[in-house]
Write a protein that holds these residues in place. Sequence first.
Motif, PDB file in Angstrom:
ATOM      1  N   ASP A   1       0.811  -1.217   0.000  1.00 58.16           N
ATOM      2  CA  ASP A   1       0.000   0.000   0.000  1.00 58.16           C
ATOM      3  C   ASP A   1       0.845   1.267   0.000  1.00 58.16           C
ATOM      4  O   ASP A   1       2.021   1.247   0.373  1.00 58.16           O
ATOM      5  N   ASP A   2       0.187   2.349  -0.337  1.00 61.00           N
ATOM      6  CA  ASP A   2       0.666   3.734  -0.138  1.00 61.00           C
ATOM      7  C   ASP A   2       1.745   4.180  -1.120  1.00 61.00           C
ATOM      8  O   ASP A   2       2.209   5.313  -1.037  1.00 61.00           O
TER       9      ASP A   2
ATOM     10  N   HIS B   1      -4.988   9.284   0.421  1.00 57.54           N
ATOM     11  CA  HIS B   1      -5.044   8.544   1.684  1.00 57.54           C
ATOM     12  C   HIS B   1      -5.973   9.180   2.702  1.00 57.54           C
ATOM     13  O   HIS B   1      -5.701   9.221   3.910  1.00 57.54           O
TER      14      HIS B   1
ATOM     15  N   HIS C   1      -6.037   2.929  -3.891  1.00 55.82           N
ATOM     16  CA  HIS C   1      -5.968   3.194  -2.449  1.00 55.82           C
ATOM     17  C   HIS C   1      -6.340   4.650  -2.166  1.00 55.82           C
ATOM     18  O   HIS C   1      -5.907   5.221  -1.174  1.00 55.82           O
TER      19      HIS C   1
ATOM     20  N   HIS D   1       3.666  -2.288   2.984  1.00 54.41           N
ATOM     21  CA  HIS D   1       3.678  -0.932   2.415  1.00 54.41           C
ATOM     22  C   HIS D   1       4.962  -0.726   1.631  1.00 54.41           C
ATOM     23  O   HIS D   1       6.057  -0.893   2.199  1.00 54.41           O
TER      24      HIS D   1
HETATM   25 NI    NI Z   1      -2.645   2.974   3.334  1.00 55.39          NI
END
Ligand code: NI
Length: 302
Positions: free
Chosen positions: A110-111, A168, A164, A254
Amino acid sequence: MRQKPHGRLHKEYTMNGIVYTYIRIFFAMLICAAMLLCLCGCALNNDNDGDMIEVPKPTPHPTPTFVPTVEPSPTPEQTAAATPEVTGAIMPGETDNPLSEEKLVALTFDDGPYGEVTNRILDVVEQYAEYGVHVTFFALGSQAEKFPNTVKRAADLGCEVANHTYSHKNLTKISEDERTSQVEDTADIIESITGTRSKLVRPPYGAKNDDVRATGKYPLILWSIDTLDWKTRDTDSTVAEALKAVDGDIVLMHDVRDDTAAAAEQIIPALVEQGYKLVTVSEMFEAKGIALENGKAYRKAR
Ligand code: NI
Protein backbone atom coordinates in the motif's frame (compact mmCIF):
# COMPACT_ATOMS: atom_id res chain seq x y z
CA MET A 1 -37.31 -147.31 3.90
CA ARG A 2 -36.43 -145.14 6.68
CA GLN A 3 -34.11 -143.43 4.45
CA LYS A 4 -36.84 -142.40 2.10
CA PRO A 5 -38.80 -140.33 4.41
CA HIS A 6 -35.58 -139.18 5.74
CA GLY A 7 -34.45 -138.55 2.21
CA ARG A 8 -37.71 -136.78 1.39
CA LEU A 9 -37.52 -134.93 4.59
CA HIS A 10 -34.01 -133.99 3.79
CA LYS A 11 -35.05 -133.03 0.32
CA GLU A 12 -37.92 -130.97 1.65
CA TYR A 13 -35.65 -129.49 4.22
CA THR A 14 -33.07 -128.67 1.54
CA MET A 15 -35.76 -127.13 -0.65
CA ASN A 16 -36.95 -125.03 2.25
CA GLY A 17 -33.32 -124.08 2.91
CA ILE A 18 -32.86 -122.78 -0.64
CA VAL A 19 -36.12 -120.88 -0.50
CA TYR A 20 -35.14 -119.34 2.81
CA THR A 21 -31.73 -118.45 1.42
CA TYR A 22 -33.34 -116.68 -1.56
CA ILE A 23 -35.76 -114.93 0.72
CA ARG A 24 -32.83 -113.85 2.95
CA ILE A 25 -30.89 -112.60 -0.05
CA PHE A 26 -33.97 -110.82 -1.31
CA PHE A 27 -34.56 -109.10 2.00
CA ALA A 28 -30.90 -108.32 2.35
CA MET A 29 -30.96 -106.69 -1.07
CA LEU A 30 -34.15 -104.87 -0.13
CA ILE A 31 -32.54 -103.57 3.04
CA CYS A 32 -29.39 -102.56 1.13
CA ALA A 33 -31.46 -100.80 -1.48
CA ALA A 34 -33.49 -99.09 1.21
CA MET A 35 -30.31 -97.99 3.00
CA LEU A 36 -28.80 -96.69 -0.20
CA LEU A 37 -31.96 -94.78 -1.02
CA CYS A 38 -32.04 -93.40 2.47
CA LEU A 39 -28.40 -92.30 2.30
CA CYS A 40 -28.83 -90.62 -1.05
CA GLY A 41 -32.04 -88.98 0.06
CA CYS A 42 -30.48 -87.66 3.26
CA ALA A 43 -27.45 -86.35 1.41
CA LEU A 44 -29.60 -84.52 -1.10
CA ASN A 45 -31.93 -83.06 1.47
CA ASN A 46 -29.31 -81.88 3.94
CA ASP A 47 -27.04 -79.49 2.06
CA ASN A 48 -26.78 -77.17 5.04
CA ASP A 49 -26.16 -79.69 7.80
CA GLY A 50 -22.53 -79.71 8.74
CA ASP A 51 -22.76 -83.06 10.53
CA MET A 52 -23.87 -84.98 7.50
CA ILE A 53 -21.60 -87.22 5.52
CA GLU A 54 -19.56 -85.24 3.11
CA VAL A 55 -21.08 -85.70 -0.25
CA PRO A 56 -19.85 -83.51 -3.07
CA LYS A 57 -22.32 -80.66 -3.17
CA PRO A 58 -24.67 -81.09 -6.01
CA THR A 59 -23.91 -78.02 -8.07
CA PRO A 60 -27.17 -76.38 -8.96
CA HIS A 61 -27.71 -76.39 -12.67
CA PRO A 62 -28.07 -72.66 -13.27
CA THR A 63 -24.58 -71.89 -11.85
CA PRO A 64 -22.42 -73.40 -14.58
CA THR A 65 -24.43 -71.64 -17.24
CA PHE A 66 -24.56 -68.26 -15.42
CA VAL A 67 -20.97 -68.08 -14.18
CA PRO A 68 -19.35 -68.04 -17.59
CA THR A 69 -21.79 -65.48 -18.99
CA VAL A 70 -21.75 -63.07 -16.03
CA GLU A 71 -18.10 -63.23 -14.98
CA PRO A 72 -16.12 -62.85 -18.16
CA SER A 73 -18.02 -59.82 -19.44
CA PRO A 74 -16.96 -57.22 -16.84
CA THR A 75 -13.27 -58.25 -17.09
CA PRO A 76 -10.40 -55.95 -18.12
CA GLU A 77 -11.70 -54.66 -21.43
CA GLN A 78 -14.96 -53.36 -20.02
CA THR A 79 -13.49 -51.86 -16.84
CA ALA A 80 -10.65 -50.33 -18.81
CA ALA A 81 -13.13 -48.81 -21.21
CA ALA A 82 -15.35 -47.56 -18.37
CA THR A 83 -12.61 -45.99 -16.23
CA PRO A 84 -11.74 -42.96 -18.38
CA GLU A 85 -15.40 -42.11 -18.82
CA VAL A 86 -16.02 -42.11 -15.06
CA THR A 87 -12.91 -40.10 -14.11
CA GLY A 88 -13.54 -37.77 -17.02
CA ALA A 89 -16.98 -37.07 -15.64
CA ILE A 90 -15.75 -36.45 -12.09
CA MET A 91 -12.55 -34.55 -12.85
CA PRO A 92 -13.84 -31.20 -14.15
CA GLY A 93 -14.52 -29.22 -10.98
CA GLU A 94 -16.34 -25.93 -10.71
CA THR A 95 -13.60 -24.18 -12.66
CA ASP A 96 -10.90 -25.10 -15.13
CA ASN A 97 -8.63 -22.37 -13.72
CA PRO A 98 -5.16 -23.98 -13.37
CA LEU A 99 -4.65 -22.10 -10.07
CA SER A 100 -7.78 -23.54 -8.45
CA GLU A 101 -5.89 -26.54 -7.06
CA GLU A 102 -2.93 -24.49 -5.80
CA LYS A 103 -2.12 -22.92 -2.43
CA LEU A 104 -2.49 -19.19 -3.07
CA VAL A 105 -1.29 -16.10 -1.22
CA ALA A 106 -1.79 -12.48 -2.26
CA LEU A 107 0.97 -10.10 -1.15
CA THR A 108 -0.25 -6.51 -1.19
CA PHE A 109 1.72 -3.25 -0.93
CA ASP A 110 0.00 0.00 0.00
CA ASP A 111 0.67 3.73 -0.14
CA GLY A 112 3.17 3.67 -3.01
CA PRO A 113 4.52 3.68 -5.50
CA TYR A 114 7.86 4.96 -4.35
CA GLY A 115 10.43 4.64 -7.15
CA GLU A 116 13.30 2.79 -5.50
CA VAL A 117 11.34 0.80 -2.97
CA THR A 118 8.66 -0.35 -5.39
CA ASN A 119 11.24 -1.21 -8.04
CA ARG A 120 13.19 -3.34 -5.56
CA ILE A 121 10.03 -5.36 -5.00
CA LEU A 122 9.42 -5.54 -8.75
CA ASP A 123 12.97 -6.82 -9.25
CA VAL A 124 12.11 -9.88 -7.10
CA VAL A 125 8.81 -10.33 -8.93
CA GLU A 126 10.72 -10.29 -12.23
CA GLN A 127 13.36 -12.66 -10.89
CA TYR A 128 10.63 -15.17 -9.97
CA ALA A 129 8.57 -14.60 -13.10
CA GLU A 130 8.97 -18.26 -14.10
CA TYR A 131 6.95 -19.17 -10.96
CA GLY A 132 4.18 -16.83 -12.06
CA VAL A 133 4.79 -14.45 -9.14
CA HIS A 134 2.44 -11.47 -9.14
CA VAL A 135 1.71 -9.03 -6.32
CA THR A 136 -0.84 -6.26 -5.86
CA PHE A 137 -0.10 -2.60 -5.33
CA PHE A 138 -2.84 -0.51 -3.77
CA ALA A 139 -1.51 2.74 -5.16
CA LEU A 140 -2.26 6.29 -4.16
CA GLY A 141 -3.31 8.40 -7.13
CA SER A 142 -0.93 11.15 -6.00
CA GLN A 143 2.04 8.72 -5.95
CA ALA A 144 1.09 7.08 -9.24
CA GLU A 145 1.28 10.52 -10.85
CA LYS A 146 4.86 10.87 -9.56
CA PHE A 147 6.05 7.40 -10.62
CA PRO A 148 4.14 6.46 -13.77
CA ASN A 149 6.99 4.30 -15.11
CA THR A 150 6.98 2.22 -11.95
CA VAL A 151 3.21 1.77 -12.23
CA LYS A 152 3.63 0.76 -15.87
CA ARG A 153 6.41 -1.69 -15.03
CA ALA A 154 4.28 -3.31 -12.34
CA ALA A 155 1.40 -3.79 -14.77
CA ASP A 156 3.72 -5.09 -17.48
CA LEU A 157 5.02 -7.74 -15.03
CA GLY A 158 1.47 -8.99 -14.49
CA CYS A 159 1.02 -7.28 -11.14
CA GLU A 160 -2.27 -5.66 -10.20
CA VAL A 161 -2.31 -1.92 -9.67
CA ALA A 162 -5.41 -1.17 -7.62
CA ASN A 163 -6.90 1.83 -5.89
CA HIS A 164 -5.97 3.19 -2.45
CA THR A 165 -7.57 6.64 -3.06
CA TYR A 166 -5.83 9.77 -4.25
CA SER A 167 -4.38 11.13 -1.01
CA HIS A 168 -5.04 8.54 1.68
CA LYS A 169 -8.10 10.18 3.18
CA ASN A 170 -10.31 8.31 5.61
CA LEU A 171 -13.34 7.69 3.42
CA THR A 172 -15.70 7.55 6.37
CA LYS A 173 -14.86 11.15 7.32
CA ILE A 174 -15.33 13.00 4.04
CA SER A 175 -18.29 14.01 1.93
CA GLU A 176 -19.74 11.77 -0.69
CA ASP A 177 -18.41 14.03 -3.47
CA GLU A 178 -14.90 13.97 -2.05
CA ARG A 179 -15.12 10.21 -1.52
CA THR A 180 -16.10 9.76 -5.13
CA SER A 181 -13.29 11.97 -6.44
CA GLN A 182 -10.70 10.28 -4.18
CA VAL A 183 -11.60 6.95 -5.71
CA GLU A 184 -12.49 7.85 -9.29
CA ASP A 185 -9.58 10.27 -9.89
CA THR A 186 -7.18 7.53 -8.84
CA ALA A 187 -8.90 4.99 -11.07
CA ASP A 188 -8.52 7.47 -13.97
CA ILE A 189 -4.80 7.98 -13.27
CA ILE A 190 -4.06 4.25 -13.07
CA GLU A 191 -6.05 3.61 -16.23
CA SER A 192 -4.22 6.37 -18.10
CA ILE A 193 -0.88 4.71 -17.25
CA THR A 194 -1.67 1.00 -17.51
CA GLY A 195 -4.60 1.02 -19.94
CA THR A 196 -6.59 -1.00 -17.42
CA ARG A 197 -9.11 0.43 -14.97
CA SER A 198 -8.45 -0.92 -11.48
CA LYS A 199 -11.25 -3.11 -10.22
CA LEU A 200 -10.52 -3.04 -6.50
CA VAL A 201 -10.40 -0.42 -3.75
CA ARG A 202 -8.63 -0.65 -0.43
CA PRO A 203 -9.99 2.07 1.85
CA PRO A 204 -7.20 3.87 3.77
CA TYR A 205 -6.89 2.58 7.36
CA GLY A 206 -9.31 -0.18 6.38
CA ALA A 207 -11.94 2.36 7.37
CA LYS A 208 -15.35 1.58 5.99
CA ASN A 209 -18.95 2.17 6.92
CA ASP A 210 -22.29 1.93 5.21
CA ASP A 211 -21.63 5.19 3.30
CA VAL A 212 -18.38 3.83 1.91
CA ARG A 213 -20.04 0.57 0.95
CA ALA A 214 -23.08 2.26 -0.57
CA THR A 215 -21.16 4.70 -2.75
CA GLY A 216 -18.55 2.12 -3.62
CA LYS A 217 -18.68 0.93 -7.17
CA TYR A 218 -15.87 -1.45 -6.24
CA PRO A 219 -15.25 -4.41 -3.96
CA LEU A 220 -13.41 -3.30 -0.79
CA ILE A 221 -10.29 -5.37 -0.20
CA LEU A 222 -8.92 -5.55 3.34
CA TRP A 223 -6.39 -8.11 4.65
CA SER A 224 -6.09 -11.19 6.84
CA ILE A 225 -2.42 -10.72 7.84
CA ASP A 226 -1.09 -7.34 8.95
CA THR A 227 2.71 -7.41 9.03
CA LEU A 228 2.74 -4.02 10.84
CA ASP A 229 5.80 -3.17 8.74
CA TRP A 230 4.98 0.55 8.96
CA LYS A 231 5.13 0.30 12.76
CA THR A 232 8.03 -2.06 13.50
CA ARG A 233 10.19 -0.96 10.57
CA ASP A 234 11.94 -4.25 11.15
CA THR A 235 12.62 -6.55 8.20
CA ASP A 236 12.82 -9.77 10.26
CA SER A 237 9.51 -9.04 11.94
CA THR A 238 7.82 -8.26 8.62
CA VAL A 239 9.17 -11.50 7.13
CA ALA A 240 8.04 -13.55 10.14
CA GLU A 241 4.52 -12.11 10.02
CA ALA A 242 4.17 -12.53 6.25
CA LEU A 243 5.30 -16.16 6.43
CA LYS A 244 2.32 -16.97 8.66
CA ALA A 245 0.24 -16.81 5.48
CA VAL A 246 -1.74 -19.85 4.43
CA ASP A 247 -3.90 -20.57 1.42
CA GLY A 248 -6.27 -17.69 0.68
CA ASP A 249 -4.56 -15.08 2.86
CA ILE A 250 -4.11 -11.43 1.91
CA VAL A 251 -0.90 -10.00 3.41
CA LEU A 252 -0.62 -6.27 4.11
CA MET A 253 2.68 -4.40 3.60
CA HIS A 254 3.68 -0.93 2.41
CA ASP A 255 6.03 -0.15 -0.48
CA VAL A 256 7.27 3.08 1.10
CA ARG A 257 10.42 2.03 2.95
CA ASP A 258 13.51 -0.04 2.29
CA ASP A 259 12.96 -2.40 5.22
CA THR A 260 9.77 -3.65 3.51
CA ALA A 261 11.57 -4.06 0.17
CA ALA A 262 14.23 -6.09 2.00
CA ALA A 263 11.47 -8.20 3.56
CA ALA A 264 9.89 -8.83 0.15
CA GLU A 265 13.27 -10.09 -1.06
CA GLN A 266 13.00 -12.86 1.56
CA ILE A 267 9.23 -13.42 1.63
CA ILE A 268 8.77 -14.08 -2.08
CA PRO A 269 11.49 -16.78 -2.39
CA ALA A 270 10.40 -18.39 0.90
CA LEU A 271 6.72 -18.69 -0.08
CA VAL A 272 7.64 -19.95 -3.55
CA GLU A 273 9.85 -22.55 -1.87
CA GLN A 274 6.91 -23.59 0.34
CA GLY A 275 4.88 -24.28 -2.79
CA TYR A 276 2.66 -21.21 -2.69
CA LYS A 277 1.56 -19.49 -5.85
CA LEU A 278 1.88 -15.74 -5.33
CA VAL A 279 -0.98 -14.16 -7.19
CA THR A 280 -2.80 -10.86 -7.39
CA VAL A 281 -5.92 -10.30 -5.31
CA SER A 282 -8.14 -10.55 -8.41
CA GLU A 283 -6.39 -13.75 -9.54
CA MET A 284 -6.81 -15.33 -6.11
CA PHE A 285 -10.56 -14.68 -5.81
CA GLU A 286 -11.10 -15.80 -9.37
CA ALA A 287 -9.16 -19.03 -8.78
CA LYS A 288 -11.16 -19.68 -5.61
CA GLY A 289 -14.39 -19.17 -7.51
CA ILE A 290 -15.42 -16.23 -5.30
CA ALA A 291 -17.21 -13.51 -7.26
CA LEU A 292 -16.34 -10.10 -5.80
CA GLU A 293 -19.32 -7.83 -5.31
CA ASN A 294 -19.20 -4.04 -5.39
CA GLY A 295 -19.51 -2.41 -1.99
CA LYS A 296 -18.70 -5.62 -0.10
CA ALA A 297 -15.55 -6.00 2.02
CA TYR A 298 -13.22 -9.01 1.77
CA ARG A 299 -10.39 -10.00 4.08
CA LYS A 300 -9.31 -13.28 2.53
CA ALA A 301 -10.23 -15.72 -0.20
CA ARG A 302 -11.55 -18.68 1.76
NI1 NI B 1 -2.65 2.97 3.33
